[in-house]
Motif scaffolding. Sequence first.
Motif, PDB file in Angstrom:
ATOM      1  N   SER A 138       1.022  -1.275   0.070  1.00  0.00           N
ATOM      2  CA  SER A 138      -0.175   0.029   0.122  1.00  0.00           C
ATOM      3  C   SER A 138       0.980   1.326  -0.005  1.00  0.00           C
ATOM      4  CB  SER A 138      -1.081   0.032   1.236  1.00  0.00           C
ATOM      5  OG  SER A 138      -0.068   0.082   2.462  1.00  0.00           O
ATOM      6  N   CYS A 139       0.245   2.225  -0.141  1.00  0.00           N
ATOM      7  CA  CYS A 139       1.042   3.900  -0.275  1.00  0.00           C
ATOM      8  C   CYS A 139       1.183   4.053   1.239  1.00  0.00           C
ATOM      9  CB  CYS A 139       0.139   4.710  -0.623  1.00  0.00           C
ATOM     10  SG  CYS A 139       0.787   6.369  -0.949  1.00  0.00           S
TER      11      CYS A 139
ATOM     12  N   ASP B 272       0.966   6.807   2.555  1.00  0.00           N
ATOM     13  CA  ASP B 272      -0.105   7.974   2.973  1.00  0.00           C
ATOM     14  C   ASP B 272      -0.650   7.613   4.276  1.00  0.00           C
ATOM     15  OD1 ASP B 272      -2.500   9.408   3.152  1.00  0.00           O
ATOM     16  OD2 ASP B 272      -1.973  10.136   1.088  1.00  0.00           O
TER      17      ASP B 272
ATOM     18  N   ALA C 177       2.978   5.556  -3.468  1.00  0.00           N
ATOM     19  CA  ALA C 177       2.070   5.345  -4.754  1.00  0.00           C
ATOM     20  C   ALA C 177       1.972   3.652  -4.943  1.00  0.00           C
ATOM     21  CB  ALA C 177       2.585   6.047  -5.860  1.00  0.00           C
ATOM     22  N   ASN C 178       1.985   3.203  -3.969  1.00  0.00           N
ATOM     23  CA  ASN C 178       1.928   1.426  -3.889  1.00  0.00           C
ATOM     24  C   ASN C 178       2.413   0.774  -5.067  1.00  0.00           C
ATOM     25  OD1 ASN C 178      -1.229   2.996  -3.763  1.00  0.00           O
ATOM     26  ND2 ASN C 178      -0.814   1.791  -5.584  1.00  0.00           N
TER      27      ASN C 178
ATOM     28  N   GLY D 214      -4.391   0.645  -3.723  1.00  0.00           N
ATOM     29  CA  GLY D 214      -4.084   2.222  -4.196  1.00  0.00           C
ATOM     30  C   GLY D 214      -5.092   3.032  -3.451  1.00  0.00           C
ATOM     31  N   HIS D 215      -5.214   4.314  -3.754  1.00  0.00           N
ATOM     32  CA  HIS D 215      -6.157   5.315  -3.043  1.00  0.00           C
ATOM     33  C   HIS D 215      -6.507   6.413  -3.928  1.00  0.00           C
ATOM     34  CE1 HIS D 215      -3.277   8.038  -1.093  1.00  0.00           C
ATOM     35  NE2 HIS D 215      -2.425   7.158  -1.316  1.00  0.00           N
TER      36      HIS D 215
ATOM     37  N   CYS E 107      -3.982  10.665  -4.046  1.00  0.00           N
ATOM     38  CA  CYS E 107      -2.524  10.108  -3.845  1.00  0.00           C
ATOM     39  C   CYS E 107      -1.466  11.136  -4.344  1.00  0.00           C
ATOM     40  CB  CYS E 107      -2.438   8.827  -4.514  1.00  0.00           C
ATOM     41  SG  CYS E 107      -0.598   8.066  -4.449  1.00  0.00           S
TER      42      CYS E 107
ATOM     43  N   GLU F 170      -4.267   6.707 -10.841  1.00  0.00           N
ATOM     44  CA  GLU F 170      -4.346   6.013  -9.551  1.00  0.00           C
ATOM     45  C   GLU F 170      -4.519   4.584  -9.632  1.00  0.00           C
ATOM     46  OE1 GLU F 170      -5.765   9.782  -6.690  1.00  0.00           O
ATOM     47  OE2 GLU F 170      -7.218   8.220  -7.288  1.00  0.00           O
TER      48      GLU F 170
ATOM     49  N   TRP G 283      -8.770  -0.169  -4.849  1.00  0.00           N
ATOM     50  CA  TRP G 283      -8.593   1.173  -4.730  1.00  0.00           C
ATOM     51  C   TRP G 283      -9.432   1.444  -3.797  1.00  0.00           C
ATOM     52  CZ3 TRP G 283     -12.283   4.896  -5.936  1.00  0.00           C
ATOM     53  CH2 TRP G 283     -11.681   6.416  -5.810  1.00  0.00           C
TER      54      TRP G 283
END
Length: 216
Positions: A46-47, A49, A72-73, A107-108, A111, A163, A195
Amino acid sequence: MTHAKPLPSYLVQRFHGWRATTFSENKAWYRRLADEGQRPRAMIISCCDSRVHVTAIFGADQGEFFIHRNIANLVPPYEPDGNQHGTSAAIEYAVTALKVAHIVIVGHSNCGGVRGCHDMCSGHAPELEEKSSFVGRWMDLLRPGYERVKDIADEGERIRALEKQAILVSLDNLMTFPFVEEAVKANKLTLHGLWNDIGDGGLEQYTPEDGTFKPI
């Protein structure tokens, strides 16, 4: 080493709170994890973040996920060249040593790394083009994804599509690792792309049958 400092007091207080509650109530489980080692069922990529909290999203217990986070995964392609590769090393350990059954790319929305790639590739972030930019060189991994979405007219839609491209690029790159490909073909490992919309708590998964992301 003189530049390391004591923890901020609020973190110390939170640690003591955790040890007095969560740890104290689950001492046997923590002892078992310590004595028997980890046996995670899935690896999560995962990111970094701070808003993406995969253990909370899935209600995971300690020892359930082997987690690797990066900007950014992203998963780089398999390139054994003598350089240091933290993400590749984590994947190798998860697949060959821990024998995880699943690798999940998460992802998300919103980002920052993906936005940086978008701005760099569209010529609006020259600082990321510098060879000295670690972020820029890492986000080079996503340039093929940018090429696939660059003609989307609306910028917001374009960035959201990018993304999701970060997830697809990572899934493709995972299959360049020989031990990943072997495990997938032997039905010992499955790959998944998710996502997360951090604003509404939504979760979409990639469906290869039609190449789209659908809500779970």
